[in-house]
Design an enzyme around this catalytic site. Structure first.
Site, mmCIF file in Angstrom:
data_model
loop_
_atom_site.group_PDB
_atom_site.id
_atom_site.type_symbol
_atom_site.label_atom_id
_atom_site.label_comp_id
_atom_site.label_asym_id
_atom_site.label_seq_id
_atom_site.Cartn_x
_atom_site.Cartn_y
_atom_site.Cartn_z
ATOM 1 N N LYS A 147 18.856 2.980 -72.066
ATOM 2 C CA LYS A 147 17.602 3.504 -72.613
ATOM 3 C C LYS A 147 16.910 4.452 -71.630
ATOM 4 C CE LYS A 147 14.369 -0.124 -71.152
ATOM 5 N NZ LYS A 147 13.300 -1.036 -71.581
ATOM 6 N N ASP A 148 17.281 4.399 -70.334
ATOM 7 C CA ASP A 148 16.678 5.273 -69.333
ATOM 8 C C ASP A 148 17.374 6.631 -69.241
ATOM 9 O OD1 ASP A 148 14.882 3.290 -68.597
ATOM 10 O OD2 ASP A 148 16.138 2.549 -66.950
ATOM 11 N N ARG B 89 5.831 3.669 -76.167
ATOM 12 C CA ARG B 89 6.335 3.099 -77.426
ATOM 13 C C ARG B 89 5.698 1.744 -77.702
ATOM 14 N NH1 ARG B 89 9.879 -0.912 -78.104
ATOM 15 N NH2 ARG B 89 10.382 -0.882 -75.871
ATOM 16 N N ARG C 86 3.690 -1.228 -63.918
ATOM 17 C CA ARG C 86 4.880 -0.558 -63.407
ATOM 18 C C ARG C 86 5.601 -1.444 -62.410
ATOM 19 N NH1 ARG C 86 5.198 4.760 -62.624
ATOM 20 N NH2 ARG C 86 7.272 4.192 -61.880
ATOM 21 N N CYS D 81 10.496 9.169 -73.065
ATOM 22 C CA CYS D 81 9.586 8.045 -72.843
ATOM 23 C C CYS D 81 8.119 8.441 -72.979
ATOM 24 C CB CYS D 81 9.834 7.444 -71.462
ATOM 25 S SG CYS D 81 11.455 6.657 -71.325
#
Length: 305
Positions: A77-78, A126, A144, A235
């Site tokens: 996903k990155d 998201r 984070r 993102c």
């Protein structure tokens, strides 16, 4: 000797060791090369403010192209939908847990009252958009860092809960008992999948990685990323997509939200696996035609201010 580059977080090392073990079982000599990414160094600035596209993969991509490593292992996903010239995703491993989890502090009463006010930690655009669509009164806070640091941050803050990917917590055995699956939240494209990339011209490494590729996972994540690519998102845009295969059919759902969650577009598909190619692209075109193009332009304009 095949040199595997990886971020040095506990989760990234777990993923790299999985690839190492699979290659070793097939008779290859392997070593790990930990490399710190920009995304791991700056843990304060929200991702959408630091040009997130490839923030966790760029450093490894550079090392690959420079010949310092032979394989880069990423959470799929990155990975940007457009790879740097000369690199290829050589193997997509069988997918793990896909959904998002809510880690709370012993009470989920705030989930039962849509008018409640709660404090939730997440840095994902998201997740924020989908959460605000369901709980518009909640306050979202920046969170984070690697999985462990985020769990520690949640414990130290006066928040009610935080959102995590199930795969990240479960792979390193740190999923708290105080967690619930968010079955209504559509995950990020390719969430739960691991990819091994290498140089396109490195035939020997590509052949070594080929047996690790999982066909069904590759088909589904290709369509999810096709959906993302067609919407020109990353993102910094609230784009979600998930596909799975059952009894010879692929089931697909993809969504786009406005940043505040007040507007949402959803496209679903059910197709034979043999006809799956292009499903994500077509679903994205449907969303664009329904008004999603205006939402995407609004998001871009807001980020340029």
């Amino acid at each position: 000797m095949i040199r595997i580059g990886t971020r040095d977080s506990r989760l990234a090392m777990w993923q790299a060791n999985l690839v190492k073990d699979l290659l070793t079982q097939n008779g290859h000599a392997v070593e790990l090369v930990p490399i710190k990414s920009e995304g791991d160094i700056d843990l304060v600035t929200p991702l959408y403010e630091i040009g997130v596209q490839g923030i966790f993969t760029k450093t490894l991509d550079i090392a690959l192209l420079a010949g310092k490593i032979d394989v880069a292992v990423h959470s799929f996903k990155d990975v940007p939908t457009q790879l740097p010239q000369g690199l290829v995703n050589a193997a997509i491993l069988e997918r793990g847990p896909v959904k998002d989890l809510l880690v709370h502090k012993g009470s989920t009463a705030f989930l039962d009252d849509l008018a409640s006010v709660a404090n939730i930690g997440t840095s994902s655009i998201r997740r924020k958009a989908q959460w605000l669509r369901r709980f518009p009164n909640h306050q979202l806070h920046n969170l984070r860092g690697n999985v462990i640091k985020r769990l520690e941050k949640l414990a130290s803050e006066n928040w009610d809960a935080a959102i995590f990917a199930a795969a990240g917590l479960e792979r390193i055995n740190v999923r708290p008992e105080t967690s619930v699956e968010l079955d209504w939240m559509i995950p990020a494209p390719a969430q739960g999948a691991i990819v091994a990339a290498c140089r396109e011209d490195n035939t020997a490494v590509r052949e070594a990685l080929a047996p690790l590729n999982h066909t069904d996972t590759a088909i589904c994540t290709t369509e999810e990323r096709g959906f993302l690519r067609t919407l020109l998102g990353g993102c910094t845009t609230p784009i979600s997509a998930y596909a799975y295969i059952s009894d010879g059919e692929m089931f697909f759902e993809g969504s786009l939200c406005s940043l505040d969650g007040t507007r949402s577009f959803l496209a679903t598909r059910r197709v034979a696996v043999s006809a799956a190619a292009g499903t994500g692209h077509d679903a994205a075109l449907e969303i664009l035609s329904q008004g999603g193009d205006a939402v995407i332009q609004e998001i871009r304009n807001a980020q340029q201010r």
